[in-house]
Each structure stands twice: as C-alpha cells, then as structure tokens.
Design a protein around this motif. Structure first.
Motif: not given
Lengths: 101, 691
Positions: B606-607, B609-611, B613-614, B618
């Motif tokens: 999850a982390r 993927v978040d990274w 994504n960010g 982005d």
C-alpha cells in the motif's frame, strides 16, 4: 536564281511591314503594313515550294489561301476602321485604347 | 478461428474399454447438461422478474431437468456402462487446440447425479428460505450459475474447460457468499474465499501447463493415454504436475493450509452453504484428483505425490474436526465438519482408494446437504445462528428434528446409514494400504504412514460423532433459550429435508462389501480404468473400531450435553485449559495469514503504491499537462504568425503583382504587337541557337 535571294527579299519585306506596323499611327497604314508582311510570307511560300518541289505543290496552294485570307482580312479591317472613324472622328490607333483594363 | 463444429467423438467402440457402450443419444445430447443452466443464469438475471415466481421457476425447472437427466444417465450407466467423450474445437493456440466438450463416463455421471438431485432439492428448499429476500431473483441467477459452473467443470474432457468451470464456480461462490454484502463481514468472507481459492488456482494453472506442454494436449484422455503408455516426457515432470494439480485441489476442496475460507463462507445464505458443501465447489478438488487418478496411481509418474495427499488429508480430517467442537455457530460446526470429511476423502485418495474417496463424496453430499438445510430451517425459525439461542426445538420442529438426527447419525457413521458404509470403506482401504502388501503407497515407509493416518481417521470418527452429538443436544434438547416462539418451517422446506433423509439412509447401500459393488462399478467404468481395491468382505476390525469410535463419541456427547438441563447450562462453553483457546483460535492459522502474510504484504505494498501514485503517476500526469499547455502555445503562435502570415503574404503578393502587371495592359495595340514580335523573334532565335 537561288532561294537565298527570295528569302532575303521576304525578310526585307517582312521587316518593312513590321516597321510600318509599329511606327504608323493611322489605322489604314497599319493595315497596309500587315498586308506587306503577308506578301513577304507569300513570297516565302512560293520560293520554298520551288525549292522543295513537292508533287502536290503545297506552297503554291497555301500562297493562294494566304492571298484569299489577306483580301478577306483587309475587307473586314477596313470596315472596322471605317466604323471607328465614323463614331470617333479619328483613325489614330493611339486613341483607340478601349482594350486596356 | 472456429475450425470445426462437428464434434470429435471418442466413444467406447474405438477406445480402450470394450465393455463400455457409447451411450447413444443419451450421451451425445449430454452437452445440454452444462449449457442449459448457463443459459438459464442469463435468462434469470435479465428477465427473471417477469416470471410468476421471479426466476425461481426457471431455476427449479432447470435443476429438475438436471436431476432427471442425471438419474436417467446413472440408471442406464448401471445397466450398461457408458464411455463417451465429445469435443468441439473452438480455437487453436499454436499446435494446441482449445476445445469445448462433454464427458460422459462413470465419474462424471456420478457427479451429474448428485449435482442434479441435491441441487434440485436445495433449490426447492431455497424458495421457502429466501422468501422475501431483497435480491431474490439475483440470488437464483447466481445460484444457477454456481450449479452450472460445477457442471461445466464436471463435464470437461480437457483441462481448459475444467479451468473455465473451476473459475465460474469461484466467481459464483464469490457472488453468493457476499449475497448480503451490506454487512462488511460478509463481503470480506467472499473476498477471503475467492483469494484463498486463487492461491490454489495458481497451482492448478501451473499443473495444467506442465501437463499440456509435456503431453502436447489439454485433453484428459491424451494425458492418461500418456500415462498408460509410459510417455517419458510426462514421466519426467509428472511429480511436479501432480503436486501443482493437487495444490489446485487443496484450494477448492479446502484442505489443511488453505481451509480457512470455508468456515467464513457461511456468510452466504444457507442453501448456498448446503450446495457448496455437498455437491458443488468443495467436491471439485476431489473430483479433479479422481479425474487424473491414473497419474497419481501409476508408478514412475506422480505416485509419490500420494504421500503428500494422504498427509494433507489426515491433517485436515483430524485438526478441523477438533475445531468443530468449540464452535457455537451451528453452520460453522457443520462447516468444520465438512472440512473434516473432505480430509477423509483426500486421505482415501492418497491411500490409493479411488472408489472409497468418491463413495464418501457421494454419501456425504446427501447428509451434509441435509444437515445444512436442517440448520437453515432451525435458523429460519430461531433467527439466530448461535446454538446458545436454541435448545429444546424437537417438539416445535418435528420434521427438522427427525431429519437432522438422521443426517447426524449418517455423518457419525452409524451402522445402516450412508456415512457408515463410505467411512468404513475408507478405514478398510487405509488398513489395506497399511498392510504393506497392497502396493498402493508409492513412497518409502508408505505402509507406516497409512497406519498413522488410519489411527487419525478413527480418532476423527470419534470427534465427528462427538461434535454432532453436541450439536443435536444443544439444538434440539434441553430448554429453548432464544426469543419468540419457533415453529416448523413450511412444507417447501421440510419436504427436501425428508427426501435427503431418505437418501442419507439408503445411499450407502449401493456399495456393501460382499453384497454389492454397484458404486465401484459405476465410478470404475471409464476409459482409463483405475485399478482399485474393493474388499470382497467387510474388514471387521476397521468396522468395529470405526463403530466403536462413533458410539463412544455419541456416548460422551450425551454424557456432557445430554438432555439434563442443568448439565447443559453448565457445559455450554466447553472449556479445557490449553485445548479450548487453541481450538477457538483455530490454531492461529487465520491470524497467522492475516498478521503474518496479508498485513506485512499489504502494508508495504500500500505504501509503495501510494508513493508510486504520488511521485510517478502524478509526475507523469502533471508533465503531460505542462507539455500539453506548451504545445498549445506553440500551436497558437504558429497559427497566428505562420499560417495567418502566409495567407496575408499571399494576398499582398498578389496585389503587388497586379499593380506591377497592370501597366503592361495599356490598351495600345502597337505595344501588344511589339510584345508579340519580340516573343516571336525570341522563339526563332531560340530555335536557331539551340537546335
């Protein structure tokens, strides 16, 4: 008599015709110069006919055509000049500039 | 890409077994068995609400057709064994034809019969149980898809179609377990079931690929031909293929390390649990092992895998049976009991007892469906799953009580009932495998292993009887502890119970050692005959031990939770110091999966993927935005200056050229004549000079 003399005569007549065409202001004289040029062409045709001597005598035939067409052309040309003179009281080609845009 | 529509028929005449018949129209029309329910699923999903009974009528008609077809097939198969296989090529990948087909032989006919008959009774029952449900029509659409997926799986003559059916069953089970998805717990259970199955599915895919590549065909008949003729490529990879296929079977049949999804699958409506635990889904793994059984049986192929199978089966049957002792949710008790019985089937398969494993599958389908439907009837009346809310229901619900007791006795393995014969056959087979002269256990020390498993199986029989006694006493004896006044379910619900009760009594009578071997003949009649051990007479020691264990279990259950009300109250929470916490935590396996695997994997992922994504996505999107704006400016500038400039310049140039050229248009004839003559002279000069 060689063909050169006839060609020279034709060239001289043609040049005289061109000179008259470009320098005369009177429309009748301009037409006359055109007839001189036609005569030069006719001399050339007859001279070359003799020189080439084809059996159909094409040059002589075309000389007759040229004479006939020249007569017709002078007829129409003089008629036009006459009508212009009648309408505008002049036959000076410098005054006849309706062809310009 | 549709190569040919005329099916390739592998009928009995040309095949190995001369004593099989081609089955005639009955077998060649059997493609209807999987197709009809699949079509019905769409019909119900799209138009179900327009039918007078909102889709149930379509579903019950289809299941009635399946039941009749299955019964007719079974009866004609008993009279005259059928061996038939039709295949239609639908596509081709390289040299591998992808085929859709239907298989009509002893093994699949047995499955058609139980899916049809048990399915019909469960669908009948579901009308009463699901009455007034918010998604009544949708329920029947996915329920018929569930049964249809299993029929696709069972009818498959090749691994590709088997996988298609396998996944259809998986998807349908996901829909059904999560039927009440408004409750988060239920949708989690659906996802858990689906993902746990997926772990096993990976094994199935790998196994299918190994088999197909080493044989050059997805067809079971080609694979088993290879086994029969001792194909060297297949022999080299057979061990890994056998392991991988068994991992697939472990997922669907909920064997020990992958068993965690089945108890949670109780979140679905009770008819779903009944069908899932009896005829569809969990039987798929055992069926798969049975389908490729010669692979596991032939020496030099995957025979060593059977040691793994028997150990997994023994662990499952013993460990999960114990968990059932401490459950208070009546459906969970039955779920753990199913796990335990699946362990019996798997252990039998591992011991080389093809018939015994399938026979237990056959009888278990009836009494487990019966028990689930009985439990559903009780839940319907009490409006609670907890046995602590029940008690004393035998007078209020006489039909449910009678049938539930029949089912419990059958499950416990009491003499004339179905479960006794199948369990006894498993015990006898284990004893035979342990005797050393069977040759059934491929691995070294196989005989000793089989004896250990035999002990566990007898202990398991005791545990089975024990927890079923507990369930019956807590539910039907003592005094009622719930709210309201429970009463018997409507007739549409207890009639299927009674029918299943009859089957639970008689289903075992078709394979009595020394008297009849009908079932052995049924499942043994297939192209690739499976060498099997069918005892000519009872193994009296195994029988006595099994019966004694069951009787002891019931007796102990009576002793602890007997009808005496005081004892029952006192013993409601069954507590033994070490065992109880261990069992109620389910050996910590669920927690281990959650804390040890899912969360550590899920957290970093999850982390990450978040990274990602960010930072990456982005960045890319912003970059694309900036780039688009820059390009826009560039295009605007080009339009304003480049394109407009060119157009204006063209206009200006035309104007300028006009203002220059108009001067030549003087209208004076003699000027024109000069031009003409100059041009003529230039032309003549050109001719004279250049030619």
């Amino acid at each position: 008599m060689t063909i050169t003399q006839f060609i020279l005569l034709g060239a001289a007549l043609f040049s005289i015709g061109v000179y008259g065409l470009l320098t005369r202001r009177n429309a009748v004289l301009v037409l006359l110069s055109v007839e001189v040029m036609l005569a030069a062409v006719t001399i050339n045709l007859v001279a070359f006919d003799r020189h080439v001597a084809d059996q159909l005598a094409g040059g002589q035939v075309f000389a007759l055509f040229t004479i006939a067409i020249g007569a017709a052309e002078v007829g129409i040309g003089l008629a036009i000049v006459l009508l212009i003179f009648r309408n505008r009281r002049t036959s000076n080609v410098d005054d006849l500039e309706l062809l310009k845009l | 890409m549709i190569a040919r529509l005329a099916p390739v028929i592998l009928a009995a005449e040309e095949a190995h077994a001369a004593e099989l018949s081609s089955g005639g129209l009955l077998a060649s029309a059997a493609w209807l068995i999987p197709v009809v329910p699949m079509v019905a699923a769409w019909v119900i999903a799209l138009f179900g609400k327009r039918f007078p009974y909102k889709g149930w009528d379509v579903a019950i008609a289809v299941m009635g057709f399946e039941a009749v077809y299955g019964t007719v097939l079974l009866l004609s198969h008993i009279a005259n064994p059928i061996g038939y296989e039709g295949s239609i090529e639908v596509a081709r990948i390289g040299s591998f034809p992808i085929e859709w087909g239907w298989n009509v032989d002893g093994l699949s006919i047995m499955m058609y019969f139980i899916i049809g008959v048990v399915g019909f009774l469960v669908f009948l029952y579901a009308k009463g149980y699901m009455e007034g449900d918010i998604r009544y029509t949708w329920f029947f659409a996915s329920f018929i898809l569930f049964a249809g997926g299993m029929l696709v799986l069972v009818s498959a003559p090749n691994l590709i179609q088997l996988i298609v059916g396998w996944e259809l069953v998986g998807v349908a089970s996901w829909l059904l377990i999560g039927h009440y998805w408004e409750d988060h717990e239920n949708s989690s259970a659906a996802i858990k079931a689906f993902l746990t199955n997926k772990v096993g599915d990976v094994g199935l895919f790998i196994g299918a690929i190994i088999v197909a590549v080493s044989v050059g065909s997805f067809r079971f008949s080609d694979v088993l031909d290879g086994v029969e003729s001792g194909a060297p490529t297949l022999a080299r990879y057979a061990f890994w293929a056998g392991i991988a296929l068994f991992i697939g079977a472990m997922g669907k049949s909920a064997q020990f390390p992958l068993h965690v999804w089945l108890p949670d699958a109780m979140a679905g409506p009770t008819p779903v649990s009944a069908l899932m635990h009896a005829a569809t889904m969990v039987t798929a793994g055992v069926y798969l092992v049975g389908r490729v059984y010669p692979l596991y049986l032939t020496e030099g192929f995957a025979d060593e895998v059977r040691s793994v199978i028997i150990v997994i089966g023994a662990l499952t049957l013993f460990l999960t049976g114990l968990i059932a002792l401490v459950q208070n949710d009546i459906k969970r008790v039955l779920a753990y009991s199913t796990l335990s019985q699946l362990g019996y089937m798997t252990a039998a398969m591992g011991a080389g007892a093809y018939t015994a494993g399938l026979f237990h599958l056959f009888t278990h389908a009836f009494f487990k469906a019966l028990l689930f439907l009985g439990a559903g009837s009780v839940i319907h009346a009490v409006r609670s799953n907890e046995m602590t809310d029940m008690g004393g229901l035998r007078k209020d619900m006489p039909w449910t009580f009678r049938t539930f007791v029949v089912g419990s006795l059958a499950l416990a393995g009491i003499l004339p009932l179905a479960g006794f014969f199948s369990k006894d056959e498993i015990l006898a087979s284990l004893r035979f495998a342990g005797s050393g002269d069977s040759g059934f256990t491929g691995a070294q020390g196989g005989a000793a292993l089989a004896n250990v498993v035999l002990v566990l199986a007898i202990a398991g029989a005791f545990v089975t009887a024990f927890y079923m006694a507990r369930t019956v006493f807590l539910t039907f004896y003592g005094s009622y502890k719930g709210h309201g006044h429970p009463h018997e379910s409507p007739r549409v619900m207890w009639v299927p119970l009674a029918a299943l009760g009859v089957f639970s009594i008689v289903a075992g009578w078709i394979n009595i050692p020394g008297i009849t071997s009908t079932f052995t003949d049924v499942v043994g009649a297939r192209f690739h005959l499976v060498a099997d051990h069918h005892a000519e007479s009872f193994d009296y020691l195994a029988m006595v031990l099994g019966l004694a264990a069951a009787a002891a279990g019931i007796a102990l259950g009576y002793r602890i939770w007997g009808p005496d009300q005081d004892t029952q109250e006192a013993r409601d929470t069954f507590s033994i110091p070490v065992l109880y916490p261990l069992l109620s935590a389910k050996y910590g396996i669920d927690d281990f999966y959650m804390e040890g695997i899912i969360k550590p994997v899920r957290g970093p992922i999850a982390r990450a993927v978040d990274w990602f994504n960010g930072h990456v996505i982005d960045f890319v999107i912003n970059g694309a935005g900036f780039a688009a704006r820059g390009i826009g400016k560039l295009v605007y500038a080009f339009d304003q200056q480049g394109v407009d400039g060119a157009i204006n310049a063209a206009g200006a140039a035309t104007g300028a050229a006009g203002s220059v050229l108009r001067r030549s248009q003087s209208g004076r004839i003699q000027q024109y004549a000069v031009g003409m003559i100059a041009g003529a002279v230039a032309l003549v000069a050109g001719f004279v000079i250049f030619l």
